[in-house]
Design a protein around this motif. Structure first.
Motif, short mmCIF file in Angstrom:
data_model
loop_
_atom_site.label_atom_id
_atom_site.label_comp_id
_atom_site.label_asym_id
_atom_site.label_seq_id
_atom_site.Cartn_x
_atom_site.Cartn_y
_atom_site.Cartn_z
N GLU A 80 -39.03 2.43 32.31
CA GLU A 80 -39.56 2.33 31.36
C GLU A 80 -40.81 0.90 31.40
O GLU A 80 -42.03 0.91 31.17
CB GLU A 80 -38.97 1.84 30.00
N ALA A 81 -40.15 0.09 32.09
CA ALA A 81 -40.86 -1.33 32.31
C ALA A 81 -42.09 -0.96 33.33
O ALA A 81 -43.34 -1.37 32.97
CB ALA A 81 -39.89 -2.24 33.01
N VAL A 82 -41.74 -0.18 34.38
CA VAL A 82 -42.94 0.22 35.17
C VAL A 82 -43.98 1.15 34.63
O VAL A 82 -45.08 1.15 34.88
CB VAL A 82 -42.11 0.58 36.55
N SER A 83 -43.60 2.19 33.90
CA SER A 83 -44.57 3.15 33.68
C SER A 83 -45.25 2.41 32.44
O SER A 83 -46.73 2.98 32.57
CB SER A 83 -43.72 4.18 32.93
N ILE A 84 -44.76 1.86 31.72
CA ILE A 84 -45.62 1.04 30.60
C ILE A 84 -46.81 -0.01 31.44
O ILE A 84 -47.89 0.20 30.97
CB ILE A 84 -44.78 0.06 29.53
N TRP A 85 -46.35 -0.50 32.40
CA TRP A 85 -47.23 -1.63 33.02
C TRP A 85 -48.29 -0.72 33.71
O TRP A 85 -49.44 -1.21 33.71
CB TRP A 85 -46.47 -2.25 33.96
N VAL A 86 -47.95 0.35 34.49
CA VAL A 86 -49.04 1.30 35.23
C VAL A 86 -49.85 1.62 34.18
O VAL A 86 -50.93 2.04 34.56
CB VAL A 86 -48.05 2.26 36.10
N GLY A 87 -49.38 2.18 33.02
CA GLY A 87 -50.18 2.82 32.10
C GLY A 87 -51.35 1.98 31.38
O GLY A 87 -52.11 2.32 30.76
N THR A 88 -51.13 0.47 31.47
CA THR A 88 -51.95 -0.23 30.72
C THR A 88 -53.04 -0.96 32.10
O THR A 88 -53.97 -0.53 32.40
CB THR A 88 -51.35 -1.31 29.99
N GLN A 89 -52.45 -2.24 32.67
CA GLN A 89 -53.26 -2.90 33.58
C GLN A 89 -52.29 -3.15 34.80
O GLN A 89 -51.16 -3.74 34.40
CB GLN A 89 -54.04 -3.78 33.37
N ILE A 90 -52.51 -2.90 36.07
CA ILE A 90 -51.61 -3.43 36.98
C ILE A 90 -52.01 -4.69 37.61
O ILE A 90 -51.81 -4.93 38.73
CB ILE A 90 -51.72 -2.30 38.44
N ARG A 91 -51.96 -5.50 36.67
CA ARG A 91 -51.96 -7.18 36.85
C ARG A 91 -50.81 -7.77 37.66
O ARG A 91 -49.82 -7.35 37.32
CB ARG A 91 -51.97 -7.82 35.60
N LYS A 92 -51.15 -8.52 38.78
CA LYS A 92 -50.06 -9.15 39.42
C LYS A 92 -50.28 -10.42 39.38
O LYS A 92 -51.56 -10.87 39.38
CB LYS A 92 -49.88 -8.59 40.80
N ILE A 93 -49.46 -11.40 39.42
CA ILE A 93 -49.76 -13.04 39.51
C ILE A 93 -48.74 -13.33 40.64
O ILE A 93 -47.57 -13.07 40.81
CB ILE A 93 -48.97 -13.80 38.30
N ALA A 94 -49.37 -13.79 41.71
CA ALA A 94 -48.51 -14.30 43.04
C ALA A 94 -48.14 -15.79 42.85
O ALA A 94 -48.89 -16.69 42.44
CB ALA A 94 -49.38 -14.01 44.42
N ARG A 95 -47.01 -16.04 43.29
CA ARG A 95 -46.34 -17.43 43.39
C ARG A 95 -45.59 -17.60 44.63
O ARG A 95 -45.49 -16.90 45.49
CB ARG A 95 -45.34 -17.52 42.13
N ARG A 96 -45.50 -19.10 45.10
CA ARG A 96 -44.85 -19.21 46.23
C ARG A 96 -43.40 -19.87 46.20
O ARG A 96 -43.33 -20.61 44.90
CB ARG A 96 -45.69 -20.14 46.97
#
Length: 241
Positions: A80-96
């Protein structure tokens, strides 16, 4: 965001990536439900840190690995979490992260990927205002590594080419190559994570790659313009070996 050329044939993408392949093959914009979601991508940068290229290759693979994980498939606990995200925008935020902070993020749902001693962990995507404290305390800005000098890409590896002229920070580049790995997998119907190579493209090669995108032979990532570059900028292109 990102796109697959509209003239490209639509292949059978893995179920969770099928909406991504269909959306961009048809040139349709994602539909937002008003919730801003992102996948946190954590880069392990100890002292001294790993080299830039394997860090980016690990980030590209980790992002896709979350999507192809059995838990992200229909019926899985992550679906559910992955499919909802893929269905909207595949935004990513990189952190270190490093040391104890790196160890702490291993306890969160996600996948860690290692390439030549470099590690990145992609976490389960979700609303940006619900990021766990162990993640939100990690720094985003200023994440950078000096250029390295990798060998030519392996002959059998798909290559994610970064637009060297943009001089992206390693954090921004990590998010972009993560987009590219997902798009490439969706466009080519991959069910397993390949060994992606990440390389910088000089102006001459970049021109050839853009032409390949126009012919439907490669996939391009067009940035939404939240940070570092203008909206619509092509940041990287993924092409077969």
């Amino acid at each position: 965001m990102a796109d697959v050329n509209a003239d490209s044939p639509l292949v059978d993408a893995p179920p969770v990536l099928a909406p991504l392949a269909a959306r961009y093959a048809g040139g349709r914009e994602p539909v937002s439900d008003g919730v801003v979601r992102a996948m946190p991508v954590i880069l392990r940068l100890e002292r001294p840190p790993a080299a830039r290229t394997p860090v980016l290759e690990a980030a590209a693979a980790a992002a896709l690995a979350v999507c192809l994980d059995p838990r992200a498939q229909p019926g899985g606990e992550w679906h559910e979490a992955v499919s909802i995200w893929v269905g909207t925008q595949i935004r990513k935020i990189a952190r270190r992260a490093r040391g104890a902070h790196w160890a702490a993020v291993q306890e969160l749902p996600g996948v860690t990927w290692e390439v030549d001693g470099a590690e990145a962990r992609a976490l389960l995507p979700g609303p940006v205002d619900e990021v766990p404290r162990v993640v939100s305390r990690l720094q985003i800005g200023g994440t950078d590594l000096p250029p390295d000098d990798p060998p030519p890409p392996p002959a059998d590896a798909p290559v994610i080419w970064l637009n060297a002229a943009l001089e992206l920070t390693v954090g921004k580049a990590a998010a972009q190559v993560g987009h590219a790995s997902m798009l490439y997998a969706a466009a080519h119907g991959l069910a397993e994570v390949p060994r992606f190579a990440v390389r910088d493209a000089d102006p001459e090669r970049w021109a050839r790659l853009c032409a390949a995108v126009e012919r439907g032979e490669a996939v391009a990532v067009r940035d939404a313009g939240f940070t570092e570059v203008a909206p619509g900028t092509i940041t990287c292109i993924a092409a077969p070996a």
